[in-house]
Design a protein around this motif. Structure first.
Motif, PDB file in Angstrom:
ATOM      1  N   ALA A 111     -22.140  -6.344   3.951  1.00  0.00           N
ATOM      2  CA  ALA A 111     -21.894  -5.390   4.859  1.00  0.00           C
ATOM      3  C   ALA A 111     -20.684  -5.294   5.351  1.00  0.00           C
ATOM      4  CB  ALA A 111     -22.948  -5.424   6.163  1.00  0.00           C
ATOM      5  N   GLU A 112     -19.844  -6.776   5.781  1.00  0.00           N
ATOM      6  CA  GLU A 112     -18.487  -6.550   6.106  1.00  0.00           C
ATOM      7  C   GLU A 112     -17.691  -6.107   5.061  1.00  0.00           C
ATOM      8  OE1 GLU A 112     -15.772 -10.103   7.962  1.00  0.00           O
ATOM      9  OE2 GLU A 112     -16.655 -10.667   6.270  1.00  0.00           O
ATOM     10  N   ARG A 113     -17.879  -6.763   3.827  1.00  0.00           N
ATOM     11  CA  ARG A 113     -16.831  -6.136   2.650  1.00  0.00           C
ATOM     12  C   ARG A 113     -16.924  -4.653   2.506  1.00  0.00           C
ATOM     13  NH1 ARG A 113     -16.937  -4.726  -2.576  1.00  0.00           N
ATOM     14  NH2 ARG A 113     -19.084  -4.485  -2.423  1.00  0.00           N
ATOM     15  N   LEU A 114     -17.923  -4.022   2.633  1.00  0.00           N
ATOM     16  CA  LEU A 114     -18.144  -2.723   2.243  1.00  0.00           C
ATOM     17  C   LEU A 114     -17.609  -1.985   3.592  1.00  0.00           C
ATOM     18  CD1 LEU A 114     -21.837  -2.454   0.908  1.00  0.00           C
ATOM     19  CD2 LEU A 114     -19.504  -1.742  -0.274  1.00  0.00           C
ATOM     20  N   ALA A 115     -17.633  -2.436   4.781  1.00  0.00           N
ATOM     21  CA  ALA A 115     -17.222  -1.736   5.971  1.00  0.00           C
ATOM     22  C   ALA A 115     -15.802  -1.765   5.922  1.00  0.00           C
ATOM     23  CB  ALA A 115     -17.639  -2.697   7.381  1.00  0.00           C
ATOM     24  N   GLU A 116     -15.221  -2.948   5.389  1.00  0.00           N
ATOM     25  CA  GLU A 116     -13.693  -3.025   5.378  1.00  0.00           C
ATOM     26  C   GLU A 116     -13.019  -2.177   4.354  1.00  0.00           C
ATOM     27  OE1 GLU A 116     -13.556  -7.263   4.694  1.00  0.00           O
ATOM     28  OE2 GLU A 116     -13.193  -7.810   6.929  1.00  0.00           O
ATOM     29  N   ARG A 117     -13.732  -1.848   3.139  1.00  0.00           N
ATOM     30  CA  ARG A 117     -13.448  -1.127   2.185  1.00  0.00           C
ATOM     31  C   ARG A 117     -13.544   0.656   2.878  1.00  0.00           C
ATOM     32  NH1 ARG A 117     -16.526  -0.954  -3.207  1.00  0.00           N
ATOM     33  NH2 ARG A 117     -15.040   0.928  -3.572  1.00  0.00           N
ATOM     34  N   ALA A 118     -14.559   0.864   3.693  1.00  0.00           N
ATOM     35  CA  ALA A 118     -14.326   2.133   4.375  1.00  0.00           C
ATOM     36  C   ALA A 118     -13.492   2.215   5.442  1.00  0.00           C
ATOM     37  CB  ALA A 118     -15.820   2.098   5.135  1.00  0.00           C
ATOM     38  N   LEU A 119     -12.854   1.213   5.888  1.00  0.00           N
ATOM     39  CA  LEU A 119     -11.789   1.435   6.741  1.00  0.00           C
ATOM     40  C   LEU A 119     -10.517   1.393   5.948  1.00  0.00           C
ATOM     41  CD1 LEU A 119     -13.011  -1.154   9.504  1.00  0.00           C
ATOM     42  CD2 LEU A 119     -12.728   1.463   9.966  1.00  0.00           C
ATOM     43  N   ASP A 120     -10.511   0.817   4.830  1.00  0.00           N
ATOM     44  CA  ASP A 120      -9.007   1.224   4.006  1.00  0.00           C
ATOM     45  C   ASP A 120      -9.220   2.462   3.674  1.00  0.00           C
ATOM     46  OD1 ASP A 120      -8.523  -1.670   4.024  1.00  0.00           O
ATOM     47  OD2 ASP A 120      -9.507  -2.088   1.937  1.00  0.00           O
ATOM     48  N   ALA A 121     -10.373   3.302   3.458  1.00  0.00           N
ATOM     49  CA  ALA A 121     -10.252   4.619   3.026  1.00  0.00           C
ATOM     50  C   ALA A 121     -10.062   5.438   4.192  1.00  0.00           C
ATOM     51  CB  ALA A 121     -11.648   4.892   2.483  1.00  0.00           C
ATOM     52  N   ASN A 122     -10.565   5.259   5.559  1.00  0.00           N
ATOM     53  CA  ASN A 122     -10.231   5.732   6.586  1.00  0.00           C
ATOM     54  C   ASN A 122     -10.354   4.871   7.898  1.00  0.00           C
ATOM     55  OD1 ASN A 122     -10.423   7.584   8.812  1.00  0.00           O
ATOM     56  ND2 ASN A 122     -12.322   8.278   8.450  1.00  0.00           N
ATOM     57  N   ALA A 123      -8.962   4.564   8.480  1.00  0.00           N
ATOM     58  CA  ALA A 123      -8.718   3.635   9.322  1.00  0.00           C
ATOM     59  C   ALA A 123      -9.506   4.157  10.768  1.00  0.00           C
ATOM     60  CB  ALA A 123      -7.227   3.479   9.293  1.00  0.00           C
ATOM     61  N   TYR A 124      -9.759   5.516  10.946  1.00  0.00           N
ATOM     62  CA  TYR A 124     -10.180   5.842  12.302  1.00  0.00           C
ATOM     63  C   TYR A 124     -11.802   6.044  12.343  1.00  0.00           C
ATOM     64  CZ  TYR A 124      -5.479   6.975  12.577  1.00  0.00           C
ATOM     65  OH  TYR A 124      -3.971   6.881  12.613  1.00  0.00           O
ATOM     66  N   SER A 125     -12.419   5.574  11.229  1.00  0.00           N
ATOM     67  CA  SER A 125     -13.856   5.559  11.182  1.00  0.00           C
ATOM     68  C   SER A 125     -14.507   4.671  12.207  1.00  0.00           C
ATOM     69  CB  SER A 125     -14.625   5.227   9.900  1.00  0.00           C
ATOM     70  OG  SER A 125     -15.751   5.053   9.753  1.00  0.00           O
ATOM     71  N   ALA A 126     -14.843   5.079  13.447  1.00  0.00           N
ATOM     72  CA  ALA A 126     -15.708   4.375  14.392  1.00  0.00           C
ATOM     73  C   ALA A 126     -16.920   3.788  13.708  1.00  0.00           C
ATOM     74  CB  ALA A 126     -16.193   5.285  15.730  1.00  0.00           C
ATOM     75  N   ALA A 127     -17.461   4.638  12.962  1.00  0.00           N
ATOM     76  CA  ALA A 127     -18.935   3.967  12.584  1.00  0.00           C
ATOM     77  C   ALA A 127     -18.681   2.908  11.667  1.00  0.00           C
ATOM     78  CB  ALA A 127     -19.489   5.032  11.605  1.00  0.00           C
TER      79      ALA A 127
END
Length: 398
Positions: A111-127
């Motif tokens: 979950a941490e790895r995927l959330a970090e990848r999501a933030l790499d794609a969009n640094a403004y994702s509160a979710a």
């Protein structure tokens, strides 16, 4: 753990799931939408390449697993999110959905790895920051979790971020701060589900402070908002039992487990029965244990705690080591320390009890476990006379 990863306690560990996608749709099992309004499933039939629609459907299935206690929804979630990932593997909403599923299955490193990848794609994702915070708590990275919560608060102050900020404050022993953030969540709530959630969590804080009357009032207020909110029904049962009203508690637990037979509720009901001089029947609990395993949910934490208190201490150690190896947070450390103590290994246990109490978190179970371990080693440590070890699960991490 105080979270709507109530999967995890099913520690759910985590917090409030909230919609991060643009497509509006009712969760599975919800009432049919008004005439003329397109459901998400209808939209996906019409637009099968809508990757965000598939991701949203996956998150809805994860949420439905929490609401219903039916882990087969995780399989459905995985299917929807696999489709989303085939269509757009680097989209932040898709990655956040996959992280949410991983957290629901207690795969917190993933979950941490995927959330970090999501933030790499969009640094403004509160979710994504929310899932990242949840995962880091379970992995024992409280500083990193706090940073993620603070970023989430900056991006989207609201019930979901205030709830996580409250939990972060509680973990470091700041109960005033924890209440303050929950009051913010209470004031910000705009829909019944959010209001019921905030009131329930205020009840949990009161319960862990041994203020059972205040806890019951908050749970009752949650039910005024949402009469079907099962965590508040369980909260009222808990408050009754811990307040000595065992007959009332047993009646309330009957209603809770008929509605939602989560392992935590079944264990709580069994403990109350034992306290009342009645036999505990773990048949349904064993069935739930098998069902979770068949659907890919690893819940070593629950079974470590259960075996330590009601079963085989060596099995408790095995489960606790497995949980701690994957998710070395405070709760896993407490579970491992307690399992080792029950297996007559108090010196080894003390290391983990110290870790579990290292942040200032004033949780009654953590403090009781450490005190018992230290007393077994000949140290003069007082026990809290308000804590009832026969009802430990009721005070655990609901």
């Amino acid at each position: 753990m105080r979270s709507l990863l109530l999967l995890a306690g099913l520690v759910l560990t985590g917090a409030l799931l909230f919609t991060v996608f643009g497509v509006a749709a009712a969760p599975a099992g919800a009432p049919a939408p008004a005439a003329g309004r397109e459901t998400l499933q209808d939209r996906l039939k019409r637009l099968p390449d809508d990757h965000r629609g598939w991701a949203q459907l996956g998150v809805q299935y994860v949420d439905q697993a929490r609401i219903s206690g039916d882990p087969s929804y995780y399989t459905k979630a995985a299917g929807a999110l696999d489709t989303a990932a085939r269509l757009s593997p680097r989209d932040d909403a898709v990655l956040t959905g996959r992280a949410t599923l991983a957290a629901g299955r207690h795969e917190f490193a993933e979950a941490e790895r995927l959330a970090e990848r999501a933030l790499d794609a969009n640094a403004y994702s509160a979710a994504a920051y929310g899932v990242l915070a949840d995962a880091r708590v379970q992995l024992g990275d409280l500083r990193g979790a706090r940073e993620a919560v603070e970023r989430m608060l900056d991006l989207r102050p609201g019930v979901a971020s205030f709830a996580r900020a409250s939990y972060a404050a509680e973990l470091r022993g700041d109960l005033d701060g924890a209440r303050r953030y929950l009051q913010y969540a209470h004031e910000d709530a705009r829909v019944p589900a959010d209001l019921a959630y905030a009131r329930h969590q205020l009840g949990e804080l009161a319960l862990h402070a041994h203020d059972f009357e205040t806890a019951d009032r908050w749970y009752a207020r949650a039910l005024e908002t949402d009469p079907g909110y099962t965590p508040a029904l369980a909260g009222r049962a808990r408050a009754a039992a811990l307040g000595g009203r065992l007959d009332e508690a047993l009646t309330r637990y009957e209603g809770v487990v008929r509605r939602l037979p989560l392992p935590q509720y079944l264990i709580e009901q069994g403990e109350v029965r034992l306290k009342a001089g009645l036999p505990a029947d773990w048949t349904l609990l064993d069935a739930q244990r098998d069902l979770l395993a068949r659907t890919g949910v690893r819940d070593d934490l629950t079974w470590a705690e259960f075996e330590a208190d009601h079963g085989d201490p060596d099995e408790a150690v095995r489960h606790a080591r497995a949980e701690y190896a994957r998710n070395p947070g405070l709760i896993a450390a407490d579970a491992l320390g307690w399992a080792l103590f029950k297996a007559d290994r108090p010196r080894e246990a003390l290391r983990y009890a110290k870790q579990a109490t290292s942040t200032g978190w004033r949780h009654p179970v953590l403090r009781y476990h450490r005190a018992e371990i230290e007393r077994s080693l000949g140290r003069d440590v007082p026990l809290d006379p308000r804590f009832d070890p026969e009802l430990a699960t009721l005070a655990r991490f609901s």
